[in-house]
Design a protein around this motif. Sequence first.
Motif, mmCIF file in Angstrom:
data_model
loop_
_atom_site.group_PDB
_atom_site.id
_atom_site.type_symbol
_atom_site.label_atom_id
_atom_site.label_comp_id
_atom_site.label_asym_id
_atom_site.label_seq_id
_atom_site.Cartn_x
_atom_site.Cartn_y
_atom_site.Cartn_z
ATOM 1 N N ARG A 46 30.071 45.240 52.358
ATOM 2 C CA ARG A 46 28.728 44.754 52.000
ATOM 3 C C ARG A 46 27.741 45.195 53.075
ATOM 4 N NH1 ARG A 46 29.496 42.700 46.789
ATOM 5 N NH2 ARG A 46 31.238 41.253 46.786
ATOM 6 N N VAL A 53 37.621 32.985 50.075
ATOM 7 C CA VAL A 53 36.441 33.709 49.619
ATOM 8 C C VAL A 53 36.778 34.401 48.300
ATOM 9 C CG1 VAL A 53 34.800 35.562 50.125
ATOM 10 C CG2 VAL A 53 35.680 34.142 51.989
ATOM 11 N N SER A 75 29.946 47.896 47.881
ATOM 12 C CA SER A 75 30.409 47.081 46.754
ATOM 13 C C SER A 75 31.818 47.531 46.410
ATOM 14 C CB SER A 75 29.487 47.241 45.550
ATOM 15 O OG SER A 75 29.858 46.344 44.525
ATOM 16 N N GLY A 82 30.504 36.718 38.039
ATOM 17 C CA GLY A 82 30.769 38.002 37.395
ATOM 18 C C GLY A 82 32.146 38.517 37.784
ATOM 19 N N ASP A 83 32.410 39.799 37.492
ATOM 20 C CA ASP A 83 33.751 40.359 37.663
ATOM 21 C C ASP A 83 34.291 40.173 39.087
ATOM 22 O OD1 ASP A 83 34.127 41.925 35.030
ATOM 23 O OD2 ASP A 83 32.131 42.530 35.724
ATOM 24 N N GLU A 119 35.271 37.295 45.943
ATOM 25 C CA GLU A 119 34.256 38.346 45.909
ATOM 26 C C GLU A 119 34.203 38.958 44.517
ATOM 27 O OE1 GLU A 119 32.906 40.573 48.859
ATOM 28 O OE2 GLU A 119 34.260 39.937 50.477
ATOM 29 N N SER A 120 32.999 38.988 43.973
ATOM 30 C CA SER A 120 32.791 39.703 42.717
ATOM 31 C C SER A 120 32.132 41.033 43.060
ATOM 32 C CB SER A 120 31.898 38.899 41.784
ATOM 33 O OG SER A 120 30.592 38.869 42.294
ATOM 34 N N VAL A 121 31.927 41.877 42.047
ATOM 35 C CA VAL A 121 31.210 43.116 42.314
ATOM 36 C C VAL A 121 29.854 42.783 42.932
ATOM 37 C CG1 VAL A 121 31.394 45.357 41.212
ATOM 38 C CG2 VAL A 121 31.648 43.332 39.842
ATOM 39 N N LYS A 122 29.328 41.631 42.551
ATOM 40 C CA LYS A 122 27.964 41.256 42.927
ATOM 41 C C LYS A 122 27.867 40.674 44.329
ATOM 42 C CE LYS A 122 25.831 37.794 40.748
ATOM 43 N NZ LYS A 122 25.545 37.022 39.537
ATOM 44 N N ALA A 123 28.751 39.728 44.658
ATOM 45 C CA ALA A 123 28.556 38.989 45.910
ATOM 46 C C ALA A 123 29.841 38.293 46.340
ATOM 47 C CB ALA A 123 27.457 37.950 45.729
ATOM 48 N N ALA A 124 29.838 37.841 47.598
ATOM 49 C CA ALA A 124 30.948 37.054 48.123
ATOM 50 C C ALA A 124 30.584 35.578 48.041
ATOM 51 C CB ALA A 124 31.227 37.438 49.568
ATOM 52 N N VAL A 167 36.674 40.882 42.095
ATOM 53 C CA VAL A 167 37.427 42.074 42.507
ATOM 54 C C VAL A 167 38.296 41.828 43.736
ATOM 55 C CG1 VAL A 167 35.842 43.736 41.470
ATOM 56 C CG2 VAL A 167 35.392 42.918 43.794
ATOM 57 N N PHE A 168 38.132 40.678 44.392
ATOM 58 C CA PHE A 168 38.922 40.405 45.585
ATOM 59 C C PHE A 168 38.901 38.913 45.882
ATOM 60 C CE2 PHE A 168 38.971 39.901 50.318
ATOM 61 C CZ PHE A 168 40.294 40.240 50.507
ATOM 62 N N ARG A 188 22.668 37.619 31.632
ATOM 63 C CA ARG A 188 22.423 36.740 32.781
ATOM 64 C C ARG A 188 21.188 37.296 33.488
ATOM 65 N NH1 ARG A 188 25.036 33.008 34.696
ATOM 66 N NH2 ARG A 188 26.752 33.436 33.265
ATOM 67 N N GLU A 239 31.657 32.597 35.699
ATOM 68 C CA GLU A 239 30.622 33.261 34.913
ATOM 69 C C GLU A 239 29.437 33.664 35.777
ATOM 70 O OE1 GLU A 239 28.948 31.599 31.437
ATOM 71 O OE2 GLU A 239 30.819 31.740 30.305
ATOM 72 N N GLN A 240 29.085 32.757 36.691
ATOM 73 C CA GLN A 240 27.974 33.045 37.591
ATOM 74 C C GLN A 240 28.294 34.232 38.496
ATOM 75 O OE1 GLN A 240 24.874 31.371 38.151
ATOM 76 N NE2 GLN A 240 25.254 30.434 36.170
ATOM 77 N N ARG A 295 42.381 45.573 51.671
ATOM 78 C CA ARG A 295 41.758 44.818 50.577
ATOM 79 C C ARG A 295 40.515 44.120 51.104
ATOM 80 N NH1 ARG A 295 45.371 43.982 46.253
ATOM 81 N NH2 ARG A 295 47.558 44.242 46.822
ATOM 82 N N GLU A 304 40.176 36.319 48.949
ATOM 83 C CA GLU A 304 40.805 36.110 50.252
ATOM 84 C C GLU A 304 41.288 34.670 50.279
ATOM 85 O OE1 GLU A 304 38.825 37.817 53.799
ATOM 86 O OE2 GLU A 304 39.085 35.825 54.663
ATOM 87 N N GLY A 363 46.375 39.002 44.428
ATOM 88 C CA GLY A 363 46.337 40.220 45.233
ATOM 89 C C GLY A 363 46.126 41.451 44.371
#
Lengths: 394, 129
Positions: free
Chosen positions: A320, B59, A339, B37-38, B61-66, B40-41, A24, B34-35, A316, B43, B85
Amino acid sequence: MSENASESAHRTPLYKNHVARGARMMPFGGWMLPVNFGSQVEEHHACRNTAAMFDVSHMTIVDLKGAADASIPSTTNRDFLRKLLCNDVEKLTGKGDALYTCMLQPDGGVIDDLIVYWRGGDDYRLILNAATREKDLQWIEQCLDAAGDQPELQLRDDLALIAVQGPLALQRFSDVVEQTDLAERLDQDSFNVNAIRRFGSSESGDWFIGRTGYTGEDGIEVALPEDNVAVLWDALHDAGVQPAGLGARDTLRLESAMNLYGSDMDESVNPYESGIGWCVDMTDDSREFIGRTALQTDQQPQGFDRQMIGIVLNDRGVLRGGQTILVNQQEVGVVTSGSFSPTLEKSIALARVSLAACNVRSATELLDQNCQVIIRGKPLDARFVRRPFYRKRS
Amino acid sequence: MAIPADLRYLESHEWVRENDDGTLTVGITEFAQEQLGDVVFVETPEIDLECEAQQPIAVVESVKAASDIYSPVAGKIVDTNAALGDTPELVNTSPYEDGWLYKIQPNDGTEYDTLMDAEGYESIVSSQN
């Protein structure tokens, strides 16, 4: 993602290679770079447990070449770097040695952080960030104009740069050099990576290997001619080295508490306020590096109210950059980058807090103390911790 | 990638499934996960939350962004996916089934039929790909 940003962005020599492997791609610092090759978390774990490789060809490589006739002793470049950089290149006593340092404004603000390698004689190599390239080069040129002698700057845009990192990185690289015809291009002694000191480097022709990195693991960074990089990348891939993107690079460096320029520091803060006061070398009283006067307070380094600290989120959620930190309902600082940590399986962040607002005299007093971080309007429980969050085994 | 024909979609990459009891289940599409990514949370919204259409109520949240998740219609939240959860990665591994986010009881039962169909969503994905 803006269409224009992706269309006008530079491509590294491995661009097509990345696209073919399903990466990507996204624009970063004027370059199209891979964010991940599938799973950022898997790439992160590969680097911690085996070996991963990163295309960092976007970074700026600048050489300062000594006199062509090496028999004429010259210190023009060394003298210039001793003024330009807050760490002292005089420390580089073994050929190939590397040093982490910053370039500072006269007021102490960080222009960029970089690695400088001493290549023997009066030869040096700087590796600078990509996003700050134009600003950095302008600043260096400006400082050159002010310098008496004229060091010669050489931009090495002809070189690609890849990082091979992880506990098996050196082994896999050695295997590849032995098993492919790459070895024929190289002087074998220079490429015995196990013989390169930590924070040292070795070179042969236009191949340059530094035992440095940005992941907290052992590993190497290899600068080499653009034409050679795909062969090396593919051979490493076949040897089981996991291609990894900017996403994993960010979580790896964050766990190791290595600053990201532009997030954790910029011109508005000095190295002491950025948790990297250790790279400011005041030892030689006569060395007037740029920014020294501003940093030389009678109470430094604790003299600066703003200090960096680690934060772990107990609740949890995901920390950021930009989130506000509270202690006893008072705002005390801000998250500079955060992160989810794949290794710790919780959210971590680097933060800058005001000691006065926390009512303490040093950041050490805050360790293991509770705080709160405001995430989407809600204060969540967190605590201050020592940096780094992760340290490699032995 | 396959876009299920029996679901409705929002431009912001949520899918919506109409259940037999008249509630709507909402999640994010394969393209969206897919956009991101992983993941992780997640809400999820409060149960009984009353919301308007197109309101950010969850919300991911991936490792990358919310990333904000919007309500497809005006209504009341009646259930959320408790499994997220401990296993937010269900959003990645099973976006249309186990990785669902919440259920909403629409104020107006006919609003579902006005949402974008799979064909409409497919053209959005291809323009962004």
